[in-house]
Scaffold this motif. Structure first.
Motif, PDB file in Angstrom:
ATOM      1  N   LEU A  27       0.809  -1.213   0.000  1.00 53.19           N
ATOM      2  CA  LEU A  27       0.000   0.000   0.000  1.00 53.19           C
ATOM      3  C   LEU A  27       0.847   1.270   0.000  1.00 53.19           C
ATOM      4  CD1 LEU A  27      -2.665  -1.124   2.657  1.00 53.19           C
ATOM      5  CD2 LEU A  27      -2.780  -1.336   0.160  1.00 53.19           C
ATOM      6  N   LEU A  28       2.134   1.123  -0.309  1.00 54.77           N
ATOM      7  CA  LEU A  28       3.016   2.282  -0.309  1.00 54.77           C
ATOM      8  C   LEU A  28       2.592   3.297  -1.366  1.00 54.77           C
ATOM      9  CD1 LEU A  28       6.556   0.663   0.074  1.00 54.77           C
ATOM     10  CD2 LEU A  28       5.306   1.991   1.778  1.00 54.77           C
ATOM     11  N   ARG A  29       2.615   4.573  -0.966  1.00 56.83           N
ATOM     12  CA  ARG A  29       2.280   5.652  -1.890  1.00 56.83           C
ATOM     13  C   ARG A  29       3.130   6.882  -1.590  1.00 56.83           C
ATOM     14  NH1 ARG A  29      -2.442   5.452  -4.911  1.00 56.83           N
ATOM     15  NH2 ARG A  29      -3.776   3.627  -4.555  1.00 56.83           N
ATOM     16  N   ASP A  30       3.277   7.706  -2.595  1.00 62.09           N
ATOM     17  CA  ASP A  30       3.932   8.989  -2.416  1.00 62.09           C
ATOM     18  C   ASP A  30       2.969   9.884  -1.622  1.00 62.09           C
ATOM     19  OD1 ASP A  30       5.054  11.488  -2.574  1.00 62.09           O
ATOM     20  OD2 ASP A  30       5.430  11.435  -4.717  1.00 62.09           O
ATOM     21  N   SER A  44      -0.003  10.699  -3.890  1.00 61.72           N
ATOM     22  CA  SER A  44      -0.591   9.346  -3.786  1.00 61.72           C
ATOM     23  C   SER A  44      -0.201   8.407  -4.933  1.00 61.72           C
ATOM     24  CB  SER A  44      -2.124   9.434  -3.702  1.00 61.72           C
ATOM     25  OG  SER A  44      -2.515  10.082  -2.510  1.00 61.72           O
ATOM     26  N   THR A  45       0.915   8.675  -5.593  1.00 65.11           N
ATOM     27  CA  THR A  45       1.383   7.767  -6.638  1.00 65.11           C
ATOM     28  C   THR A  45       1.805   6.439  -6.008  1.00 65.11           C
ATOM     29  OG1 THR A  45       2.181   9.595  -7.993  1.00 65.11           O
ATOM     30  CG2 THR A  45       3.082   7.400  -8.457  1.00 65.11           C
ATOM     31  N   PRO A  46       1.337   5.312  -6.513  1.00 62.99           N
ATOM     32  CA  PRO A  46       1.720   4.005  -5.957  1.00 62.99           C
ATOM     33  C   PRO A  46       3.229   3.775  -6.062  1.00 62.99           C
ATOM     34  CG  PRO A  46      -0.186   3.783  -7.385  1.00 62.99           C
ATOM     35  CD  PRO A  46       0.347   5.170  -7.597  1.00 62.99           C
ATOM     36  N   VAL A  47       3.765   3.034  -5.102  1.00 63.14           N
ATOM     37  CA  VAL A  47       5.194   2.746  -5.043  1.00 63.14           C
ATOM     38  C   VAL A  47       5.419   1.245  -5.165  1.00 63.14           C
ATOM     39  CG1 VAL A  47       7.288   2.874  -3.625  1.00 63.14           C
ATOM     40  CG2 VAL A  47       5.627   4.760  -3.591  1.00 63.14           C
ATOM     41  N   MET A  48       6.372   0.849  -6.020  1.00 66.15           N
ATOM     42  CA  MET A  48       6.752  -0.549  -6.133  1.00 66.15           C
ATOM     43  C   MET A  48       8.190  -0.724  -5.655  1.00 66.15           C
ATOM     44  SD  MET A  48       7.505  -1.241 -10.216  1.00 66.15           S
ATOM     45  CE  MET A  48       8.016  -2.932  -9.896  1.00 66.15           C
ATOM     46  N   LEU A  49       8.547  -1.926  -5.297  1.00 70.04           N
ATOM     47  CA  LEU A  49       9.905  -2.255  -4.885  1.00 70.04           C
ATOM     48  C   LEU A  49      10.571  -3.065  -5.987  1.00 70.04           C
ATOM     49  CD1 LEU A  49       9.179  -3.423  -1.211  1.00 70.04           C
ATOM     50  CD2 LEU A  49       9.821  -1.127  -1.972  1.00 70.04           C
ATOM     51  N   ILE A  55       3.916   5.446 -11.590  1.00 71.93           N
ATOM     52  CA  ILE A  55       4.469   4.705 -10.468  1.00 71.93           C
ATOM     53  C   ILE A  55       5.812   5.286 -10.028  1.00 71.93           C
ATOM     54  CG2 ILE A  55       5.884   3.002 -11.724  1.00 71.93           C
ATOM     55  CD1 ILE A  55       4.478   0.883  -9.904  1.00 71.93           C
ATOM     56  N   ILE A  56       6.190   4.967  -8.796  1.00 75.00           N
ATOM     57  CA  ILE A  56       7.496   5.300  -8.227  1.00 75.00           C
ATOM     58  C   ILE A  56       8.123   3.989  -7.759  1.00 75.00           C
ATOM     59  CG2 ILE A  56       8.668   6.438  -6.281  1.00 75.00           C
ATOM     60  CD1 ILE A  56       6.474   8.604  -6.428  1.00 75.00           C
ATOM     61  N   PHE A  57       9.437   3.867  -7.870  1.00 73.77           N
ATOM     62  CA  PHE A  57      10.065   2.633  -7.390  1.00 73.77           C
ATOM     63  C   PHE A  57      11.100   2.930  -6.314  1.00 73.77           C
ATOM     64  CE2 PHE A  57      12.869   3.840 -10.922  1.00 73.77           C
ATOM     65  CZ  PHE A  57      14.140   3.667 -10.379  1.00 73.77           C
ATOM     66  N   ILE A  58      11.217   2.004  -5.391  1.00 72.98           N
ATOM     67  CA  ILE A  58      12.239   2.030  -4.345  1.00 72.98           C
ATOM     68  C   ILE A  58      13.132   0.820  -4.556  1.00 72.98           C
ATOM     69  CG2 ILE A  58      12.675   1.756  -1.862  1.00 72.98           C
ATOM     70  CD1 ILE A  58      10.114   3.250  -1.300  1.00 72.98           C
ATOM     71  N   GLY A  82      10.660 -15.132  -5.917  1.00 68.33           N
ATOM     72  CA  GLY A  82      11.199 -15.500  -7.219  1.00 68.33           C
ATOM     73  C   GLY A  82      11.128 -14.387  -8.245  1.00 68.33           C
ATOM     74  N   TYR A  83      10.581 -13.230  -7.870  1.00 63.12           N
ATOM     75  CA  TYR A  83      10.453 -12.106  -8.795  1.00 63.12           C
ATOM     76  C   TYR A  83      11.377 -10.967  -8.367  1.00 63.12           C
ATOM     77  CZ  TYR A  83       6.231 -14.574 -10.240  1.00 63.12           C
ATOM     78  OH  TYR A  83       5.351 -15.526 -10.703  1.00 63.12           O
ATOM     79  N   ASP A  84      11.712 -10.105  -9.328  1.00 64.49           N
ATOM     80  CA  ASP A  84      12.605  -8.983  -9.046  1.00 64.49           C
ATOM     81  C   ASP A  84      11.858  -7.718  -8.659  1.00 64.49           C
ATOM     82  OD1 ASP A  84      15.118  -9.995  -9.104  1.00 64.49           O
ATOM     83  OD2 ASP A  84      15.474  -9.586 -11.220  1.00 64.49           O
ATOM     84  N   GLY A  85      10.552  -7.789  -8.558  1.00 61.54           N
ATOM     85  CA  GLY A  85       9.782  -6.629  -8.171  1.00 61.54           C
ATOM     86  C   GLY A  85       8.569  -7.001  -7.347  1.00 61.54           C
ATOM     87  N   LEU A  86       8.058  -6.015  -6.622  1.00 62.68           N
ATOM     88  CA  LEU A  86       6.834  -6.185  -5.831  1.00 62.68           C
ATOM     89  C   LEU A  86       5.963  -4.974  -6.101  1.00 62.68           C
ATOM     90  CD1 LEU A  86       5.493  -8.024  -3.602  1.00 62.68           C
ATOM     91  CD2 LEU A  86       6.376  -6.375  -1.950  1.00 62.68           C
ATOM     92  N   ILE A  87       4.783  -5.209  -6.655  1.00 62.01           N
ATOM     93  CA  ILE A  87       3.920  -4.106  -7.056  1.00 62.01           C
ATOM     94  C   ILE A  87       2.520  -4.313  -6.496  1.00 62.01           C
ATOM     95  CG2 ILE A  87       3.226  -5.217  -9.242  1.00 62.01           C
ATOM     96  CD1 ILE A  87       3.332  -2.406 -10.530  1.00 62.01           C
ATOM     97  N   GLY A  88       1.894  -3.232  -6.058  1.00 62.36           N
ATOM     98  CA  GLY A  88       0.546  -3.303  -5.514  1.00 62.36           C
ATOM     99  C   GLY A  88      -0.516  -3.323  -6.604  1.00 62.36           C
TER     100      GLY A  88
END
Length: 282
Positions: A179-182, A186-191, A255-258, A268-274
């Motif tokens: 649920l991470l957001r700026d 309120s832009t969603p954030v992915m890892l 989106i924004i990424f961290i 097993g994946y290189d990213g985590l997105i909401g």
């Protein structure tokens, strides 16, 4: 004296290999392009043919096939975790054995009840019979895959990020709990994992805690997160452009990424997105 029809042997192995690799990739959720699928299957089939012609030892054949096949499979896709690579390799060998067994069983069953001698015999008849058994095996495997792939299967998104003239395409696990957001808009954030993020920075990933490079100033965002030790301030980066692929179509993302520097992967994946970042696309 036994006669080996090399072309027929190669085509049969190629068909079994490409079916096995296709279904193994679907089972392990590892996307493989059509070109790589054809190249890998051709390599497997050519290797099998060479071993049949030049190698008499069964153990050398088995070890050689395993070594080369694992090497090829590990090079078959980028930005996937080691666990999924092993899953792909094991699924490939299991399916190759299963398809081979089904083909042999059906072939013997048809040959027993409908001998080729009654229809003139010959290589062409035999090849048609083998093709029929492979098609039947394909139907069986596809039915099994359909039965065992339910709605509980994990979902992932094929995401592409562009920044400073560089780009990276990765597969991100879709997590409704992200649920991470700026806090500003309120832009969603992915890892994303460090190994994937490296491709976005030709000169290496900058340490934003020591200072933000001038070329990144307009892209950096401050994102408050919660960690094991409490509230943490992370530096997020808004890519110049972001896209998600679905059914060969390309959809733009906001989106924004961290960057996540911890070892391992997100299942097993290189990213985590909401799910909120995808807006119902995937």
């Amino acid at each position: 004296m036994e006669t080996l029809y090399a072309d027929i042997y190669f085509l049969i192995n190629f068909t079994v290999d490409i079916l096995s690799l296709h279904f193994a990739a679907a089972f392990a959720k590892v996307p493989i392009s059509k070109i790589r699928l054809i190249l890998l299957s051709s390599a497997f089939s050519g290797l099998s043919l060479l071993f049949v012609i030049f190698v008499e030892s069964l153990w050398i054949t088995v070890i050689g096939n395993l070594a080369v096949a694992f090497s090829l499979i590990f090079a078959s896709a980028r930005h996937i975790g080691v666990l999924r690579r092993f899953k792909l390799a094991l699924a490939f060998y299991a399916l190759m054995t299963l398809i081979g067994g089904i083909v042999t069983f059906i072939y013997n069953l048809i040959f027993e009840h409908f001998p080729m001698e009654e229809y003139g015999g010959g290589v062409n008849r035999g090849l048609l019979l083998v093709a029929l058994t492979i098609l039947l095996a394909f139907g069986v495997i596809k039915m099994l895959l359909f039965l065992f792939s339910g709605s509980t299967a994990e979902k992932h998104a094929d995401v592409e990020l562009e920044l400073l003239g560089c780009s990276v395409r990765l597969f991100a696990l879709i997590d409704s709990g992200n649920l991470l957001r700026d806090p500003m808009d309120s832009t969603p954030v992915m890892l994303i994992k460090e190994r994937a993020a490296r491709e976005l920075f030709s000169g290496g990933i900058p340490d934003l805690k020591l200072g933000v490079p001038k070329e990144l100033e307009k892209y950096v965002r401050i994102i408050p997160t919660k960690g094991k030790s409490g509230n943490i301030i992370e530096y997020g980066i808004r890519p110049r452009a972001a896209y998600v692929y679905k059914n060969k179509r390309k959809f733009k993302l906001r989106i924004i990424f961290i960057i996540d520097y911890e070892e391992g992967s997100f299942g097993g994946y290189d990213g985590l997105i909401g799910t909120s970042a995808l807006g119902g696309i995937v």
